[in-house]
Design an enzyme around this catalytic site. Sequence first.
Site, PDB file in Angstrom:
ATOM      1  N   ARG A  62      -1.598   8.141   1.381  1.00 53.19           N
ATOM      2  CA  ARG A  62      -0.639   8.805   2.301  1.00 53.19           C
ATOM      3  C   ARG A  62      -0.303  10.266   2.011  1.00 53.19           C
ATOM      4  O   ARG A  62       0.598  10.823   2.650  1.00 53.19           O
ATOM      5  CB  ARG A  62       0.688   8.030   2.343  1.00 53.19           C
ATOM      6  CG  ARG A  62       0.589   6.555   2.630  1.00 53.19           C
ATOM      7  CD  ARG A  62      -0.031   6.322   3.979  1.00 53.19           C
ATOM      8  NE  ARG A  62       0.141   4.950   4.434  1.00 53.19           N
ATOM      9  CZ  ARG A  62      -0.690   4.376   5.302  1.00 53.19           C
ATOM     10  NH1 ARG A  62      -1.731   5.031   5.793  1.00 53.19           N
ATOM     11  NH2 ARG A  62      -0.484   3.149   5.701  1.00 53.19           N
ATOM     12  N   ASP A 286      -7.250  -2.323   0.446  1.00 57.90           N
ATOM     13  CA  ASP A 286      -6.830  -1.656   1.678  1.00 57.90           C
ATOM     14  C   ASP A 286      -5.316  -1.380   1.628  1.00 57.90           C
ATOM     15  O   ASP A 286      -4.602  -1.584   2.618  1.00 57.90           O
ATOM     16  CB  ASP A 286      -7.209  -2.470   2.925  1.00 57.90           C
ATOM     17  CG  ASP A 286      -7.108  -1.645   4.199  1.00 57.90           C
ATOM     18  OD1 ASP A 286      -6.810  -0.436   4.127  1.00 57.90           O
ATOM     19  OD2 ASP A 286      -7.324  -2.218   5.292  1.00 57.90           O
ATOM     20  N   HIS A 290       3.598   1.036   4.486  1.00 59.86           N
ATOM     21  CA  HIS A 290       4.527   1.582   5.487  1.00 59.86           C
ATOM     22  C   HIS A 290       5.928   1.216   5.009  1.00 59.86           C
ATOM     23  O   HIS A 290       6.088   0.248   4.257  1.00 59.86           O
ATOM     24  CB  HIS A 290       4.271   0.954   6.862  1.00 59.86           C
ATOM     25  CG  HIS A 290       2.938   1.310   7.438  1.00 59.86           C
ATOM     26  ND1 HIS A 290       2.656   2.569   7.920  1.00 59.86           N
ATOM     27  CD2 HIS A 290       1.803   0.592   7.581  1.00 59.86           C
ATOM     28  CE1 HIS A 290       1.403   2.600   8.348  1.00 59.86           C
ATOM     29  NE2 HIS A 290       0.856   1.415   8.139  1.00 59.86           N
TER      30      HIS A 290
HETATM   31  O1  DOR Z   1      -3.855  -1.841   9.241  1.00 64.19           O
HETATM   32  C1  DOR Z   1      -4.377  -0.781   8.920  1.00 64.19           C
HETATM   33  N1  DOR Z   1      -3.647   0.200   8.382  1.00 64.19           N
HETATM   34  N2  DOR Z   1      -5.681  -0.592   9.132  1.00 64.19           N
HETATM   35  C2  DOR Z   1      -6.260   0.610   8.968  1.00 64.19           C
HETATM   36  O2  DOR Z   1      -7.436   0.713   9.181  1.00 64.19           O
HETATM   37  C3  DOR Z   1      -5.451   1.782   8.581  1.00 64.19           C
HETATM   38  C4  DOR Z   1      -4.280   1.354   7.823  1.00 64.19           C
HETATM   39  C5  DOR Z   1      -3.252   2.433   7.616  1.00 64.19           C
HETATM   40  O3  DOR Z   1      -3.649   3.547   7.256  1.00 64.19           O
HETATM   41  O4  DOR Z   1      -2.064   2.156   7.758  1.00 64.19           O
HETATM   42 ZN    ZN Z   2      -7.960   0.951   5.368  1.00 67.83          ZN
END
Ligand code: DOR
Ligand code: ZN
Length: 416
Positions: A62, A286, A290
């Site tokens: 981020r 991944d 947020h």
């Molecule tokens: O759910 C997701 N969030 N999929 C993505 O490909 C990007 C990621 C994000 O950057 O929040």
């Molecule tokens: Zn991703």
Amino acid sequence: MTELDLVIKGRVLIGNEMQTICIGIEDGKITVLGKDLDGDKFLDYSKYLIMPGGIDIHTHMRDPGFTDKEDFHTGTMAAAFGGTTTIMDMPNTRPMVTNVSQLKDKLDIIGKKANVDYGLYASLTPDSDIKVLKELAVGFKLFMAETTSAVPISEEDIRNKLADPELEGQVVSVHAESPERFRDIEVTSLDTHDDSRPASAEIIAVENITQMKTSAIMHFAHLTDLMSFEKAFGYSNEITPHHMFLSTSSDLGARGRVNPPLRNIREQASLFTAFVKAQVGIIASDHAPHTMDEKKMPFGEAPSGLPGVETRLPMMLALVQSEQVSLRLVQATCCHNPARLFSLSKGQIDVGFDADLSIFDMTKNTKIKGERLHSKCGWTPFEDYNAIFPDHVFLRGRKIISDGKLIESGTGRNIV
Ligand code: DOR
Ligand code: ZN
């Protein structure tokens, strides 16, 4: 023989066998393995498991642009606390990393904040100048569909771009979802989110990519469906802990909203089984944090993505301890295979490799608590799941985590 800088003794998996050995380290590299070694400094962790530091090839730290969710310091600190010593960061920061000046700016911004080693991806777009980007980027990210702050490119453009000979030997990580298969329905729950971006969109996307000509090393990120694995046979693949442990039946509401979506419990179970049967190449988090405020919004408005860089390896070790999977498989999917994909001399406890080591007391099984984790977002989708966190972590022979505390920060280096 000259005295070694550092010798670390502990239990290491050698082949299929656990052995108590000494790891000799000089200038940040493993230079010798032996039963008894002497060093300027000798650390005895004979009761502990020593693993290669984890490598997480898929994170969203981020920084810059969304530092209310995470920044490079907090994100890489979270990685270190989870025994991960190398991360690769996705380009959907702000500005999106599509050209070399954006990549250089991002490297300047994050460089001093890195607590673990890192590489940055550049986004593959119709105008990306691959020749210059590849000098500084660890690889390329291809977004086929809209997702948080990412701009997708059309299949026609993808076909043209992948044919560029400059991509030879470069890793292209593909977010494989074909928007043509998306359904325009109201998204109010994990089930409807899954229906709106069904597994068929992933399967067809994988199939389409495999039919394109390229000299790049194609890697399929976060696959969720077994049919996608069949279509991607012979290619590098990755799954995430969330698709392996969570499903549309999970009680997470918008916190479980992620792209590609969580699938139903049956598909989740088959993904877990595929992992246990060693059909999966790489586990990547991944990590896409947020804030809780964003995740508290009505489902349809909440952003997709969830955190996971700190919990990835510790959850895998809990599976090892409960004898659901072998340590060998965890080391392969979380350390060796990621290193091999990017040709790094990391991810293995052997002579010539970086002395990135994570040290675990395998009797210390704990429950994950969001409030104890180090991501700025402050929550986890894996609350109360079993995990074993490392007590000590070494990055190129330097101790960065000791007894569960970050003792040295800013030591991370660009691996490119
Ligand atoms: O759910 C997701 N969030 N999929 C993505 O490909 C990007 C990621 C994000 O950057 O929040
Ligand atoms: Zn991703």
